[in-house]
Design a protein around this motif. Structure first.
Motif, PDB file in Angstrom:
ATOM      1  N   LEU A 346     -67.097   5.543   0.041  1.00  0.00           N
ATOM      2  CA  LEU A 346     -65.980   5.535  -1.098  1.00  0.00           C
ATOM      3  C   LEU A 346     -66.541   4.924  -2.098  1.00  0.00           C
ATOM      4  N   PRO A 347     -66.445   5.763  -3.316  1.00  0.00           N
ATOM      5  CA  PRO A 347     -66.533   4.847  -4.348  1.00  0.00           C
ATOM      6  C   PRO A 347     -65.296   4.209  -5.244  1.00  0.00           C
ATOM      7  N   ASN A 348     -65.916   2.742  -6.200  1.00  0.00           N
ATOM      8  CA  ASN A 348     -64.518   2.412  -6.836  1.00  0.00           C
ATOM      9  C   ASN A 348     -63.984   3.578  -7.705  1.00  0.00           C
ATOM     10  N   HIS A 349     -65.335   4.087  -8.457  1.00  0.00           N
ATOM     11  CA  HIS A 349     -64.568   4.398  -9.785  1.00  0.00           C
ATOM     12  C   HIS A 349     -65.277   5.830  -9.838  1.00  0.00           C
ATOM     13  N   ALA A 350     -64.020   7.423  -9.599  1.00  0.00           N
ATOM     14  CA  ALA A 350     -65.315   8.534  -9.232  1.00  0.00           C
ATOM     15  C   ALA A 350     -66.123   9.061 -10.294  1.00  0.00           C
ATOM     16  N   CYS A 351     -64.676   8.843 -11.325  1.00  0.00           N
ATOM     17  CA  CYS A 351     -65.907   9.295 -12.630  1.00  0.00           C
ATOM     18  C   CYS A 351     -67.247   8.718 -13.003  1.00  0.00           C
ATOM     19  N   ALA A 352     -67.542   7.197 -12.876  1.00  0.00           N
ATOM     20  CA  ALA A 352     -68.987   7.033 -13.111  1.00  0.00           C
ATOM     21  C   ALA A 352     -69.653   7.005 -12.212  1.00  0.00           C
ATOM     22  N   THR A 353     -69.317   7.382 -10.086  1.00  0.00           N
ATOM     23  CA  THR A 353     -70.282   7.777  -9.187  1.00  0.00           C
ATOM     24  C   THR A 353     -70.101   9.594  -9.738  1.00  0.00           C
TER      25      THR A 353
END
Lengths: 378, 378
Positions: A346-353
């Motif tokens: 699960l990513p920290n930040h969906a926009c960046a991943t």
């Protein structure tokens, strides 16, 4: 024809479609209850099937962060597009071309010089542009203060120059630094009140200022009332992520984006599992670094998506992720996570991943995988 | 037909071709002097004209971080390709397909289980694979210690299984944490000595281990001798970046990658200039955060590339960069950096910033701009 998840190469960006649909419904129903339109920010997904799901649920138009997103939406029949970054004068020809093709594209400015450049360009091309004015509600980035004298100057320049002043907008980006419902409610009210106040000041001069647009996912989910607001822009709610989880506006089972990865090695004495999801897959975003819980480069889940408590991506090189585990005596991580086995992060930040991937792989409720392409670049 | 820089939309990733050529010559000449082959890591550029310039200068083959890079190089006639990440078993069919098309693809492993998976797959397909063993020389990531008993087990499994054991390799990634010539020399010697030692241990069992491959840009530029080493892999030297500048292995006028950006606004009382190069353009890489000098999200230069002392990108949202300036009384930043004016930002980490762009725009010595495409994804 959907393929099964086992057929995917890694790393892969997975969208859990049922979770995404739940998130879309949650935000849309909340906006319906609060009596405002929702104009989702598509910079999170940059992906047509996601945007179409948002529109199908009731969204009114889209918000974009680049003219490439605007062009893509328009080419797919989405006409009402708000480019919510103060426009650089060099981009005006591209914006004009979109409008002349039939796109109802709105532009943004937050300065006298920016407004003058817009007016000069529009007059040179005999065009009446739709323009919004950006308000700074929390000091975190751009925009004019609601009480700034220049706000009325900008409104007058746009109006006198023949532009269509659509309204005022703001973005309470400092909501990302909060993590209690009380603090978020206070900021949401500040965002609302200052943006409404800016509109009232413009209207008091006799100018029309029909719309008041606010938004960030945390404040949109925290506001107790949105009196005077006409629309909300929010983006990351469609997938949510660990930053939003730390802020407190979503539950773990609402996180709809994850990265599928393969185990490629171990350093057993350190408790490390090495994967093929490094920072090229996760992005370099360390948004949880200064939050309530630091998730490193991501929270580890089983391939099926079950959260593995205490397992985090603590290091990342370009194509190597390092997962650190809490191990107990007799726990052999090479057996528990053998080479070739798969995990989801699960990513920290969906926009960046999301931005690291040319495509998403979207999992439907039956386990089928659909390939959804994603915009890249400008 | 080259276009002028003024015609470029922003943000754009610029390569200064003369600087890049200088960097390529610098590393190649150094490797020639030290008597080793150079196998550049193309994960930095992922861009064919850059790779071709490295090969033209004398590089022997390429190092890649993904099979997509391998496929791309092979399709362009580059046959000698080392995939320098321990291969996930799920990727073996793709690797096999490349080899059967004629690519001289080398694979990597660092474990008994990994070697067994390679052998099982190869035997199933009647294939003799070229395989390297990864050595851990500094504890920063993957690899077997030079003295690890498993090293000989892996070598035997590969050899008994009919594989072609090409050699041992290591990467002194911890060099990124150093910043004195003395410390870098010590690490470079450690990298050399431990990798050579691993090869000697394998050879002492009677097995062939022809090659010894080491490399990171800081150690490659610091090693005093490379006795026993046959090739060096290094990547970021082709562009260099602020992280390398802080480590002390390049000068500011060797930084060949920058991001062209437009000014879109100001917050004058804060000394902020807002641009259209946010983290989507710069990446989220904050590699200078714990170094000698923290450059934020990048060092600001004029459009022509002149370093503006004290001007850094101190904040970044997705499509907004916030430049903070040291201003003095009477210094009006709205006049000095008017809306629509352009700047160049030097990145922390060239590999991460380049990855944000579908294309580079490469500036030749005459000011012409060439569009060079870049690989994205896996």
């Amino acid at each position: 024809m959907p393929t099964p998840i086992a057929a995917l190469d890694t790393p892969a960006a997975l969208i859990d479609i049922p979770r995404m649909q739940h998130n879309i419904q949650r935000m849309q129903q909340r906006m319906n209850t609060l009596g405002v339109r929702l104009r989702p920010h598509i910079k999170t997904s940059k992906c047509l099937p996601v945007i179409q799901a948002q529109l199908a649920a009731g969204a009114s138009g889209v918000t974009v962060s680049t003219l490439k997103e605007a062009q893509h939406c328009f080419s797919q029949g989405i006409l009402d597009v708000f480019y919510a970054v103060a426009v650089a004068p060099g981009k005006l020809p591209q914006a004009l071309a979109l409008r002349r093709q039939g796109c109802n594209l709105s532009l943004l400015t937050d300065s006298v010089a920016g407004a003058q450049a817009l007016v000069a360009f529009a007059q040179q091309h005999d065009e009446r542009l739709d323009v919004w004015i950006e308000i700074d509600c929390d000091g975190h980035r751009s925009g004019l203060a609601a009480e700034d004298e220049a706000l009325l100057d900008v409104a007058r320049i746009l109006s006198d120059g023949g532009m269509h002043l659509r309204g005022v907008m703001t973005h309470a980006g400092s909501s990302y630094e909060l993590d209690t419902p009380e603090a978020l409610q206070v900021l949401a009210e500040q965002e609302r009140a200052l943006c409404v106040r800016a509109a009232q000041r413009i209207r008091a001069t006799g100018l029309a200022c029909p719309d008041v647009s606010i938004g960030s996912t945390p404040t949109a989910l925290s506001a107790l009332n949105l009196d005077g607001v006409t629309e909300v822009r929010a983006g990351v709610y469609v997938f949510f992520d660990l930053v939003m989880h730390n802020i407190g506006v979503c539950q773990p089972d609402e996180l709809a984006l994850s990265v599928l990865t393969s185990v490629i090695g171990h350093q057993p004495e350190k408790g490390w599992v090495i994967t093929d999801a490094g920072w090229m897959a996760m992005s370099r975003d360390r948004g949880t670094q200064r939050q309530r819980q630091d998730f490193g480069y991501g929270q580890v889940c089983s391939e099926a998506g079950v959260w593995l408590e205490g397992a985090r991506v603590t290091g990342a090189n370009q194509e190597h992720g390092i997962i650190t585990l809490h191990t107990v005596d007799g726990d052999d991580i090479t057996e528990r996570f053998p080479i070739g086995s798969r995990l989801r992060i699960l990513p920290n930040h969906a926009c960046a991943t999301g931005a690291q991937f040319p495509d998403y792989h979207a999992l439907d409720a039956d386990g089928g995988v659909h390939t959804w392409s994603r915009l890249h670049g400008w």
